[in-house]
Structures are given as structure tokens and as C-alpha cells.
Design a protein around this motif. Structure first.
Motif, PDB file in Angstrom:
ATOM      1  N   ASN A 165       1.030  -1.159   0.043  1.00 46.91           N
ATOM      2  CA  ASN A 165      -0.015  -0.090  -0.041  1.00 46.91           C
ATOM      3  C   ASN A 165       0.899   1.343  -0.053  1.00 46.91           C
ATOM      4  N   VAL A 166       2.193   1.283  -0.237  1.00 46.59           N
ATOM      5  CA  VAL A 166       3.013   2.351  -0.532  1.00 46.59           C
ATOM      6  C   VAL A 166       2.699   2.734  -1.652  1.00 46.59           C
ATOM      7  N   CYS A 167       2.326   2.190  -2.771  1.00 46.63           N
ATOM      8  CA  CYS A 167       2.121   2.583  -4.103  1.00 46.63           C
ATOM      9  C   CYS A 167       0.894   3.573  -4.151  1.00 46.63           C
ATOM     10  N   ASN A 168       1.192   4.310  -5.612  1.00 48.10           N
ATOM     11  CA  ASN A 168       0.316   5.389  -5.778  1.00 48.10           C
ATOM     12  C   ASN A 168      -0.267   5.069  -7.055  1.00 48.10           C
ATOM     13  N   PRO A 169      -1.517   4.179  -7.173  1.00 49.80           N
ATOM     14  CA  PRO A 169      -1.904   3.399  -8.415  1.00 49.80           C
ATOM     15  C   PRO A 169      -2.628   4.341  -9.279  1.00 49.80           C
ATOM     16  N   LEU A 170      -2.473   4.068 -10.624  1.00 50.15           N
ATOM     17  CA  LEU A 170      -3.750   4.555 -11.675  1.00 50.15           C
ATOM     18  C   LEU A 170      -5.043   4.312 -11.129  1.00 50.15           C
ATOM     19  N   LEU A 171      -5.046   3.013 -10.569  1.00 52.91           N
ATOM     20  CA  LEU A 171      -6.621   2.416 -10.415  1.00 52.91           C
ATOM     21  C   LEU A 171      -6.245   1.460  -9.366  1.00 52.91           C
ATOM     22  N   SER A 172      -7.701   1.332  -8.477  1.00 52.06           N
ATOM     23  CA  SER A 172      -7.394   0.291  -7.657  1.00 52.06           C
ATOM     24  C   SER A 172      -8.813  -0.585  -7.674  1.00 52.06           C
ATOM     25  N   ILE A 173      -8.566  -2.039  -7.312  1.00 52.74           N
ATOM     26  CA  ILE A 173      -9.648  -2.905  -7.321  1.00 52.74           C
ATOM     27  C   ILE A 173      -9.809  -3.329  -5.995  1.00 52.74           C
ATOM     28  N   ILE A 174     -11.200  -3.741  -5.902  1.00 49.47           N
ATOM     29  CA  ILE A 174     -11.388  -4.594  -4.783  1.00 49.47           C
ATOM     30  C   ILE A 174     -12.404  -5.878  -5.179  1.00 49.47           C
ATOM     31  N   THR A 175     -11.834  -6.650  -4.979  1.00 51.68           N
ATOM     32  CA  THR A 175     -12.630  -7.955  -5.947  1.00 51.68           C
ATOM     33  C   THR A 175     -14.002  -8.187  -4.937  1.00 51.68           C
ATOM     34  N   THR A 176     -13.725  -8.950  -3.824  1.00 46.58           N
ATOM     35  CA  THR A 176     -14.746  -9.434  -2.933  1.00 46.58           C
ATOM     36  C   THR A 176     -14.740  -9.179  -1.644  1.00 46.58           C
ATOM     37  N   ILE A 177     -15.386  -9.227  -0.547  1.00 45.97           N
ATOM     38  CA  ILE A 177     -15.307  -9.040   0.731  1.00 45.97           C
ATOM     39  C   ILE A 177     -16.407 -10.334   1.285  1.00 45.97           C
ATOM     40  N   SER A 178     -15.411 -11.283   2.204  1.00 48.17           N
ATOM     41  CA  SER A 178     -15.893 -12.285   2.882  1.00 48.17           C
ATOM     42  C   SER A 178     -14.982 -12.453   3.989  1.00 48.17           C
ATOM     43  N   LEU A 179     -15.514 -13.497   4.813  1.00 49.21           N
ATOM     44  CA  LEU A 179     -14.708 -13.708   6.318  1.00 49.21           C
ATOM     45  C   LEU A 179     -13.507 -14.367   5.953  1.00 49.21           C
TER      46      LEU A 179
END
Length: 453
Positions: A165-179
Motif C-alpha cells: 500500500n505504499v504504491c500510488n496506483p492509476l486505479l484500485s480494485i477490490i474484488t470481494t469481501i468475505s470472512l
């Protein structure tokens, strides 16, 4: 085999000797992103000279990253891909246009890092970095030295405090959220969503495949606070899925049709099985459309080629046809449910045998509840290379509390593989799952059994 002295003095000995949270469970206090910044400062901040797409999520982030990398490589971009953990060889974690880093190049970068941080005293840092922190630095240096146009960076654990998370991206992706990883990320889906959404950067667009309402609201709130454009499943893109078919001599590839705010894409074939992979493909197509808005030229043909040619081992990977042998690395309840759904929709109604091994910290009971009534026989195995692996006797006890079916223990991986393979009738299905470690260790053994060696 290297002697212990040789191993300690070698670049790999330095790296492998570091604390490895893939093998030992971290605590929340173990995540301090300022540590990464100190290491990178000493090495000239290579991460500031690379363009990134940053990928987080409870499941699907590896497959999503691999599909996007295949598309960009086909388009002609020099594309880096950083993923974890590896299946067979550590070099798999660092690739450019599908080519893993060479052993020599990896050793050279490790030597540079070791020398720069002054290992073992590490006086310039004031601490000794972890295995994953060094791995992430290796990725940055490798991608910079090889002048990638774009690097796809998969989060290791969580997001907000992850080393990537030190990167400064062009774009971010969050795929899914589960336990998953509740001890590190928090006990509820909302806690986990906040950690994953920690990769969202100010004014950087985010593509999210999260559909469960609570986590979705968390992501919406954080994206709004950051002033980041948010593209979401169901609201901004959707998909239809035609399952793959593996029955008798009939093999039909799965396919997906994706609809975005911009257009309806044609039906496109995939290699990766399961509707969860169609959902990942829809995320990738939405990412492509956003990257186009950022100035990248990516053709529809490259997208179709990428989806149809992405191979991601141990994700519903069919190794054999008679009997069917399928290797997967489902390691939480949600991914176990996706595995069961894919087996039911793509394979014939024949006897099913399960070969299972998992880390002791996983929701093994939840996975077994998903497997209840699906498998006629179960063989339990224990990974050799994962100190976190649950013992076979422990797995047997948990299984007895949650499901039925004839059970066997494998004293060794080879014994477990042989029992499972020869217990599977023809026609029948043998499914191997539970962890990436198990999949990586047992696949070569199964390959020999399948070939008759």
C-alpha cells in the motif's frame, strides 16, 4: 541441498530466514506500513517510478490480476505482475509478460537489498524487515529495472497496512469481501471491508466487485471521502455466465457476457471455471474501460484473447479426465461454496472424492459445512511446508462434527494422494482443495500418479 551455513550466507538464506507471516500468524501490531517506507527510502524509492494497478479482496484477486495482466501483455504493454503466495517456485511471484524472474536476477536483487539495509544489524532501519516486505521490494526493483509500462500489484493481507500500500496506483480494485483473516483484519465483514478499502487513494478510480450490502456501503463511504470515482458490480456492470461442461467426452469452455455503462460485450470464452471467475472477468473488463479513459489503448480483441487464455493454476484446474481430477485452493467458506457450485454445474453426477488439507487458523468448520453431502469419501492430508497446517486428526474431528462420508487419514502427502486417487472410481471426480500450500505440494505427486510413473 544447501548446508545451513551456505544457506545463511546466501541471498536466499537471508530472505528465507526472515519472519514469514505466511508461515507464522501475524498479529495486528505486526503491520506497520512506515517500515516499508523506510526500506524503500534506502533503496531510492523504486515504487515512485512505476505505474500500478493495485488489487485487494478476500478472494479472486489473484485470478483478476492474472486476467488483467494477460490482456495488457497481449496489447503490447510490458506488464509486471506481483502475486502471493507461490504455488511451486518463489520466482512465480514476480513476472513480466508471463515470464517469471530468473533465479540469478532474484539473487542479485536480494543481495542488493541485504547490503543496503546492512543485514543482519539493519542499523539504518532500526528493525529487520519481514519476508513479505522484502518480497515486495524485490517486485518494485525488478519492475523498475525492466522498465515495465504497468505493474499489477496484489495485496498480501488486508490492504490498509499491507506492504504493497505504499504504491500510488492509476486505479484500485477490490474484488470481494468475505470472512477470512479475522484475527488480523477484524471480526466482521464491515471491519474487513474497511481494511480492504484502505487501498483507495485520493482521486484514484476504484472498481469494486463487492455486492454484500454492508461492505459495499463501507467502500462507497471511503471512496466518497477520498473523492474517488467508484465503479461497482450490479450498479455499473453486470454479467451472465455459461458454465463450462466436463461430461464424458464433451468439453465446452465456460463463457461470459458483460454489460457495462458503456456497452454490452459479446459472449467471450474463458479458461477459468466458475461463475466467480465470470464475476472477476467483469471486474477486469470494467478496469479496461477505466484504463482507456486514462489514456491506455486496449483493444476489444486483446480483452477477448486475455480472458480466453488466462491460465491460473490450482483454480478449479482440471488435471485429468478419467477420472476427473480437479485442483483448487479454496481456503475459506465463500470459496468452498464457489467450488461446490462449480462442481455441480460443470461436472457430471458421479461419485466425488475429496482430498483436503488446510491451515489451522481457517474456518474449517464453515468449509466442511459447504462440503456436507457432496463427497462420498474424504482423505485428509497435512502440508509439509506450512507450519500453520492443521493436523489430519484435527481435520477428522472437525469433519465428524459437520458432515458425513467415509474418511481416511494420510500419514504422508504421497500416501494421501495415492489413497485419494485410487479411491476415486471411473467415472468419478477427485477434488483437491483447502490451501495453496497443499495444492502446490500435491500437484506433482498427482501428476506422477496420473501418468502412471
Amino acid at each position: 541441498m544447501l548446508s545451513s551455513k551456505h544457506l545463511d550466507d546466501s541471498p536466499r538464506g537471508f530472505w528465507y530466514g526472515l519472519i514469514n507471516f505466511e508461515h507464522r500468524l501475524p498479529t495486528p501490531d505486526d503491520f506497520k506500513i512506515d517500515r516499508m517506507r523506510k526500506v524503500l527510502d534506502l533503496l531510492g524509492n523504486p515504487e515512485k517510478k512505476i505505474k500500478f494497478v493495485h488489487v485487494a479482496g478476500s478472494k479472486g484477486k489473484g485470478s483478476t490480476s492474472a486476467m488483467l495482466a494477460a490482456i495488457l501483455s497481449q496489447q503490447g504493454f510490458r506488464t509486471g505482475l506481483y502475486t502471493s503466495p507461490h504455488l511451486f517456485f518463489v520466482e512465480e511471484r514476480f513476472s513480466i509478460n508471463g515470464q517469471n524472474i530468473s533465479a540469478d536476477s532474484l539473487d542479485l536483487i536480494l543481495t542488493k537489498i541485504k547490503t543496503t539495509i546492512g543485514f543482519p544489524q539493519c542499523e539504518p532501519l532500526g528493525f529487520v524487515p519481514t519476508f513479505f516486505e522484502v518480497a515486495t521490494v524485490v517486485a518494485f526493483i525488478h519492475f523498475l529495472e525492466n522498465k515495465v509500462d504497468l505493474a499489477i500489484l496484489e495485496v498480501g493481507l488486508g490492504g490498509r497496512l499491507d506492504s504493497t500500500n505504499v504504491c500510488n496506483p492509476l486505479l484500485s480494485i477490490i474484488t470481494t469481501i468475505s470472512l477470512d483473516h479475522e484475527k488480523q483484519l477484524g471480526p466482521t465483514l464491515l471491519h474487513i471491508a474497511r481494511e480492504k478499502a484502505g487501498i483507495i487513494k485520493p482521486s484514484v478510480p476504484v472498481v469494486s466487485g463487492v455486492c454484500n450490502s454492508g461492505p459495499r456501503q463501507v467502500i462507497e463511504d471511503i471512496a466518497s471521502t477520498m473523492g474517488s470515482k467508484l465503479i461497482q458490480a450490479d450498479a455499473d456492470f453486470s454479467w451472465d455466465y455459461r458454465p463450462g461442461i466436463f461430461k464424458d467426452n464433451l468439453i465446452v469452455a465456460p463463457s461470459v457476457q458483460i454489460k457495462t455503462q458503456k456497452k454490452q460485450w459479446p459472449w467471450m470464452e474463458m479458461i477459468l471455471l466458475g461463475e466467480h471467475q465470470a464475476a472477476n472477468a467483469a471486474i477486469v473488463v470494467s478496469v479496461v474501460e477505466e484504463l482507456r479513459l486514462l489514456g491506455l489503448v486496449i483493444s476489444d480483441e486483446a480483452v477477448q484473447w486475455g480472458l480466453g487464455n488466462t491460465k491460473w493454476p490450482a483454480r478449479m484446474q482440471v488435471m485429468c479426465q478419467r477420472p476427473w481430477v480437479v485442483v483448487d485452493c479454496a481456503h475459506n467458506r465463500a470459496s468452498a461454496a464457489a467450488l461446490v457450485r462449480t462442481i455441480k454445474e460443470s461436472f457430471p453426477e458421479v461419485p466425488r472424492v475429496l482430498l483436503f488439507g488446510a491451515s489451522s487458523d481457517k474456518d474449517i468448520s464453515g468449509m466442511f459445512q459447504e462440503f456436507s453431502g457432496i463427497f462420498t469419501k474424504v482423505i485428509f492430508a497435512q502440508s509439509i511446508n506450512s507450519p500453520r497446517a492443521a493436523k489430519t486428526e484435527e481435520l477428522l474431528d472437525i469433519w465428524a462434527q459437520n458432515s458425513t462420508g467415509e474418511t481416511f487419514l494420510g500419514e504422508t502427502l504421497e500416501e494421501a494422494a495415492r489413497k485419494a486417487f485410487f479411491a476415486t472410481p471411473n467415472p468419478g471426480i477427485l477434488c483437491i482443495t483447502g490451501s495453496v500450500f497443499l495444492a502446490g505440494e500435491i500437484s506433482p505427486i498427482l501428476s506422477k500418479l496420473i501418468s502412471g510413473d
